[in-house]
Enzyme design. Structure first.
Site, PDB file in Angstrom:
ATOM      1  CD  GLU A  59      36.228  30.165  35.845  1.00  0.00           C
ATOM      2  OE1 GLU A  59      36.758  30.876  34.972  1.00  0.00           O
ATOM      3  OE2 GLU A  59      35.328  29.335  35.590  1.00  0.00           O
ATOM      4  CB  SER A  60      39.347  34.554  41.094  1.00  0.00           C
ATOM      5  OG  SER A  60      38.539  33.572  41.735  1.00  0.00           O
TER       6      SER A  60
ATOM      7  CB  CYS B 251      37.811  30.079  42.197  1.00  0.00           C
ATOM      8  SG  CYS B 251      36.679  30.939  41.079  1.00  0.00           S
TER       9      CYS B 251
ATOM     10  CB  SER C  48      34.377  38.607  41.083  1.00  0.00           C
ATOM     11  OG  SER C  48      34.556  37.219  41.117  1.00  0.00           O
TER      12      SER C  48
ATOM     13  CG  HIS D 112      37.083  36.418  44.064  1.00  0.00           C
ATOM     14  ND1 HIS D 112      36.717  36.968  42.863  1.00  0.00           N
ATOM     15  CD2 HIS D 112      38.319  36.887  44.336  1.00  0.00           C
ATOM     16  CE1 HIS D 112      37.715  37.720  42.412  1.00  0.00           C
ATOM     17  NE2 HIS D 112      38.700  37.688  43.301  1.00  0.00           N
TER      18      HIS D 112
END
Lengths: 352, 352
Positions: free
Chosen positions: B81-82, B96, B248, B262
């Site tokens: 996540e990011s 995120c 990403s 992203h």
């Protein structure tokens, strides 16, 4: 000018140590500008709303008229909780304590339609500092999000803002911020407008003691002793000293400008607000006079100006003031709205 | 550079009509600068924290490392996540989905003390846009006030801000804003620093379809086809295309600057973030390239600069941009902190 006595009701609370009283000096400030979409604007006037209707309206807000003065341009009311100013197309209601001004919004719009002859709301400004005791407020005023929900239900293009530190001292604002239309369209120039507000806390107890019945016999004595009469000269002053303490004043000029000061002097929750819309190219001198008069530990300054205002340079002036006397700036923000520029600054005595 | 596959977990929800999935693209962005109060600063380095410790830290955040690249100046991690960027004294974690980065704050401070040799937190920036679905977040991230409570328990001089319309699109920030010391004291000049962020929503579906496995075989193809490789030239790019969609990328320069993008491409909740700290006297060209590349319906721009930054004029530049191509500015705010100037602007395609 009526001068009957009135006590601002203090809320008594249980404390671990003892019974303490509290009064929320922080005001809710509602300012609405009206307009017409036809040629009847000449005859439209908010001052056509009958006094009895205004009194009913203020019952919803939980306050009442205690003094009144007026001239050709403006009607100025001192209320049991702060002030109301009504001119041709601008309505201002500023109320402290646990009043509920947003509950009178719908009834007000109906009165304006019925009596005053306006068809449109041109602009709205609802603002307040964060309360000292939000838990003591009545719905919808306990929480800014609740206030916004009420306002959003009425206005299609309302935007809500928080200036300053959300976890310390801050100032909430709701205003109309409609999408910009084509920049080349020939919109009519707005009437010049500006508002300076100074909201002060942690005030000098010696200054605050002036605003008690113990130290002054009447409002006129407090106005003179404190130096309030010298802040903005040539104002017709309507002042009121509450029992046992507390002070309110409205000042108006022949041209329809106003100033208003409200004082909650108790040391545990001292609060003073100053507001004016007088035309000036600089507010530096007024700001200096106000803070020298009241000696706050902390204060916030907000300046609204539109592009036709003589004070159009005043926000920039505040933006450059990192220090004022013994007060140091802790926060500064600037917002650019469609019709107004707004600058917010927060100062405290060093060390904080 | 590891390249194992990873799916960003979508949350499936019941809807009145059908089962719909949702992913919160909006990131929580944590940036911390460390310093030492003694002469050991030469040897202090955040990159001394072992990889295994970083992996444990990210478990608390509910994400994991999926790709890595580095040079002498900076370690850049692509996360499930990011992203995460670690240089000598600056730690950046951007995550995120329903991640919980603030929960790793205390463990991070302990790791920094144990391995990196820093004694002080010099500055903190925690920021995020308002979520599309705050109700799906985990504590303390559901509500900004909860996040602030956690941060206030750690930092004595933290201040919380909300920029933009609280009832529409807005951006929250928590940062240290300590009282100004005597203006005449000879504080050391800060290292030059600047950050540009562009957060986009309601993106062009044709552009978004590039970031799916259906349209592109791999990340390199998506990077080239979209034009991401041309936004900031001379970046070493580490990109990742998720299964079945999502993208990403981290880019780094030899001098230690970074950029990161992203993308959540699903039309129902499309979101793209762009961030960089590259040195430039103007960000106008980068802003133009980014919005022309992604074609958002709405976007917010934030620019942080300190007084020694080459980009010191960039906030003023954004303040003067009432229109960018077919996008019109709806909101503009400026905050003056002790060490940084921040400008926030929000644009939407006309008519909104």
């Amino acid at each position: 000018m009526s001068q009957f006595r009135c006590s601002r009701s203090r809320i008594w609370m249980d404390d671990n140590m003892s019974d303490v009283q509290f009064f929320e000096g922080v005001e809710k400030l509602l300012e609405i500008w009206f307009s017409t979409n036809d040629n009847n604007s000449k005859h439209a006037d908010l001052r056509k709303i009958p006094r009895s209707r205004l009194e009913s309206l203020l019952k919803i807000v939980r306050c009442e008229i205690i003094s009144f003065c007026s001239n050709d341009q403006i009607d100025a009311y001192v209320l049991s909780e702060s002030s109301m100013f009504i001119s041709k197309r601008r309505f201002i209601l500023k109320t402290c304590g646990t009043t509920t001004p947003l509950l009178c919004l719908q009834p007000l719009l109906l009165l304006v339609e019925q009596y005053a002859g306006f068809t449109d709301v041109e602009d709205v400004f609802y603002s307040r500092k964060n309360y000292k005791r939000p838990d003591l407020q009545a719905a919808p005023h306990r929480d800014f999000y609740q206030e916004v929900t009420l306002l959003d239900a009425i206005f299609p293009h309302g935007s809500a803002y928080c200036l300053g530190s959300m976890n310390r001292d801050c100032w909430y604002l709701y205003t109309l911020n409609p999408p910009r239309t084509n920049a080349l369209s020939s919109e009519t120039e707005p009437d010049p407008d500006q508002t300076l507000e100074i909201l002060m806390t942690d005030l000098d107890p010696d200054v605050m003691s002036i605003f008690t019945r113990e130290e002054c016999l009447n409002a006129a004595e407090a106005t003179k002793k404190s130096g309030i009469d010298k802040i903005v000269p040539n104002m017709v002053i309507d002042d009121y000293l509450f029992e046992p303490c507390g002070y309110s004043m409205n000042g108006v000029t022949k041209s329809g400008c106003y100033m208003t000061i409200h004082i909650t002097p108790e040391p545990e929750f001292s609060y003073v607000s100053f507001e004016t819309n007088i035309t000036a190219t600089s507010y530096r001198e007024i700001v200096n006079k106000v803070i020298e008069t009241f000696q706050p530990g902390k204060f916030m300054v907000t300046v609204f100006t539109n592009k036709t205002s003589a004070a159009v340079g005043a926000p920039k002036e505040i933006q450059n003031l990192t220090e004022i006397g013994s007060w140091t700036r802790r926060d500064m923000q600037h917002i650019c709205f469609k019709n107004y520029d707004l600058t917010y600054a927060f100062y405290s005595k060093f060390p904080s």
